[in-house]
Design a protein around this motif. Sequence first.
Motif, PDB file in Angstrom:
ATOM      1  N   ASP A 113      11.084  -5.344  25.943  1.00  0.00           N
ATOM      2  CA  ASP A 113      10.255  -4.784  24.877  1.00  0.00           C
ATOM      3  C   ASP A 113      10.405  -3.269  24.910  1.00  0.00           C
ATOM      4  OD1 ASP A 113       8.299  -3.932  23.118  1.00  0.00           O
ATOM      5  OD2 ASP A 113       6.793  -5.369  23.814  1.00  0.00           O
ATOM      6  N   ARG A 115       8.918  -1.048  23.463  1.00  0.00           N
ATOM      7  CA  ARG A 115       7.667  -0.303  23.418  1.00  0.00           C
ATOM      8  C   ARG A 115       7.168   0.048  24.815  1.00  0.00           C
ATOM      9  NH1 ARG A 115       4.350  -4.450  19.778  1.00  0.00           N
ATOM     10  NH2 ARG A 115       5.436  -5.828  21.258  1.00  0.00           N
ATOM     11  N   GLU A 116       7.669  -0.635  25.819  1.00  0.00           N
ATOM     12  CA  GLU A 116       7.264  -0.344  27.190  1.00  0.00           C
ATOM     13  C   GLU A 116       7.867   0.989  27.642  1.00  0.00           C
ATOM     14  OE1 GLU A 116       5.132  -2.062  28.895  1.00  0.00           O
ATOM     15  OE2 GLU A 116       4.926  -3.640  27.374  1.00  0.00           O
ATOM     16  N   LYS A 117       7.069   1.823  28.254  1.00  0.00           N
ATOM     17  CA  LYS A 117       7.513   3.171  28.614  1.00  0.00           C
ATOM     18  C   LYS A 117       8.652   3.164  29.640  1.00  0.00           C
ATOM     19  CE  LYS A 117       4.559   5.268  25.931  1.00  0.00           C
ATOM     20  NZ  LYS A 117       3.988   4.092  25.250  1.00  0.00           N
ATOM     21  N   GLU A 159       1.304   2.420  14.740  1.00  0.00           N
ATOM     22  CA  GLU A 159       1.785   2.680  16.094  1.00  0.00           C
ATOM     23  C   GLU A 159       2.975   1.796  16.444  1.00  0.00           C
ATOM     24  OE1 GLU A 159      -1.711   2.130  18.399  1.00  0.00           O
ATOM     25  OE2 GLU A 159      -2.700   3.931  17.594  1.00  0.00           O
ATOM     26  N   THR A 160       2.920   0.520  16.055  1.00  0.00           N
ATOM     27  CA  THR A 160       4.039  -0.383  16.340  1.00  0.00           C
ATOM     28  C   THR A 160       5.309   0.062  15.633  1.00  0.00           C
ATOM     29  OG1 THR A 160       2.594  -2.287  16.692  1.00  0.00           O
ATOM     30  CG2 THR A 160       4.877  -2.755  16.124  1.00  0.00           C
ATOM     31  N   THR A 161       5.199   0.388  14.354  1.00  0.00           N
ATOM     32  CA  THR A 161       6.365   0.792  13.574  1.00  0.00           C
ATOM     33  C   THR A 161       7.003   2.051  14.147  1.00  0.00           C
ATOM     34  OG1 THR A 161       5.379  -0.170  11.583  1.00  0.00           O
ATOM     35  CG2 THR A 161       7.204   1.360  11.270  1.00  0.00           C
ATOM     36  N   ASP A 163       6.583   3.275  17.226  1.00  0.00           N
ATOM     37  CA  ASP A 163       7.015   3.082  18.611  1.00  0.00           C
ATOM     38  C   ASP A 163       8.369   2.388  18.672  1.00  0.00           C
ATOM     39  OD1 ASP A 163       6.734   3.476  21.292  1.00  0.00           O
ATOM     40  OD2 ASP A 163       5.186   1.981  21.604  1.00  0.00           O
ATOM     41  N   VAL A 164       8.551   1.351  17.857  1.00  0.00           N
ATOM     42  CA  VAL A 164       9.822   0.620  17.866  1.00  0.00           C
ATOM     43  C   VAL A 164      10.920   1.417  17.167  1.00  0.00           C
ATOM     44  CG1 VAL A 164      11.031  -1.456  17.086  1.00  0.00           C
ATOM     45  CG2 VAL A 164       8.697  -1.630  17.975  1.00  0.00           C
ATOM     46  N   GLN A 167      10.254   6.152  18.378  1.00  0.00           N
ATOM     47  CA  GLN A 167       9.945   6.581  19.745  1.00  0.00           C
ATOM     48  C   GLN A 167      10.852   5.898  20.763  1.00  0.00           C
ATOM     49  OE1 GLN A 167       5.791   7.520  20.865  1.00  0.00           O
ATOM     50  NE2 GLN A 167       5.212   6.643  18.882  1.00  0.00           N
ATOM     51  N   SER A 168      11.197   4.636  20.534  1.00  0.00           N
ATOM     52  CA  SER A 168      12.114   3.955  21.460  1.00  0.00           C
ATOM     53  C   SER A 168      13.498   4.606  21.414  1.00  0.00           C
ATOM     54  CB  SER A 168      12.219   2.474  21.125  1.00  0.00           C
ATOM     55  OG  SER A 168      12.990   2.244  19.959  1.00  0.00           O
ATOM     56  N   THR A 207       9.565   6.477   9.425  1.00  0.00           N
ATOM     57  CA  THR A 207      10.327   6.438  10.679  1.00  0.00           C
ATOM     58  C   THR A 207      11.815   6.605  10.412  1.00  0.00           C
ATOM     59  OG1 THR A 207      10.582   4.005  10.668  1.00  0.00           O
ATOM     60  CG2 THR A 207       8.641   4.910  11.765  1.00  0.00           C
TER      61      THR A 207
END
Length: 299
Positions: A113, A115-117, A159-161, A163-164, A167-168, A207
């Motif tokens: 995943d 999204r995991e740091k 946040e999901t949009t 992050d994936v 940010q990823s 994004t």
Amino acid sequence: MQPIIPYYGSVTKCEEVPITFPPQHQNRQPGLEYMMNPLPIYDNPNYIGTGKLKHKTAIITGGDSGIGRAIAVAFAKEGANSVLVYLNEEQDARATKEAVEKLGRKSLLLPIDLREKKAAEQIIAQTLKAFGSINILVNNAGVQFPQPSIEKITDQQLETTFDVNIQSFFRLTRAVVPYLRSGDSIINTTSVQAYAGSGQLIDYASTKGAIVSFTRALAHNLAGKGIRVNAIAPGPIWTPLQPASWSAETVKTLGANTPMKRSGQPYELAPAYVLLASEDGSYITGQTIHVNGGQTMTS
């Protein structure tokens, strides 16, 4: 019988590119390729590799299906091994691995995943353990959740949009850069939505615009090291993300609003990724290649 256009040669088991699709919808993101009807066309057998990526290792996020699968197959034809990062689409991922290995290259499956740091560090560690080096990073993972208005976009969706979709990209690129050398390449998948944003995809389009700016800024930053950074902006492409995002009726006419009057197939993008990953693209950096059936010609 649905309308079709003839294709110039055999494409996997199909000799025709569909213009319309049977109504279908999937209730999860980012979608499952094996459930689609018809299956996306990820390989052009008339594309013959010439060793442009021989002995190279590519990390491809969203690599289990859709555009990611087409990239992995084209890279394999050019001699590259691949690390396929995906969420939990095991059946699709195994099919992509099999396709790569049939071409004589190796493929590592990493269900992670993004999204995991700590995801980026895990990907780097597993890649180096398996192949010893990293030469190409393809940031390709993405999700989209259409909404009729900005008021319907919850904080969780926002946040999901982000992050994936961006940010990823940032976190994985930051982790990969120390292992890249002159001549290596980073390729980011943005979208036509960065240039002609849909009113139903406000967060997604945002994004994708960020990815374009990320690409340009990073290209400036890494040019001195000989590392090229570019992007591909797909239009409507027949991938699992489509039935996982849109209603069954909307899917029927995917791509009909483009000048070419059809959606694209994943194999139609793969050569652009090869160009940007190989020496053929040695003087290209900070650029975005549009593969969208002419959708932004008037934008």
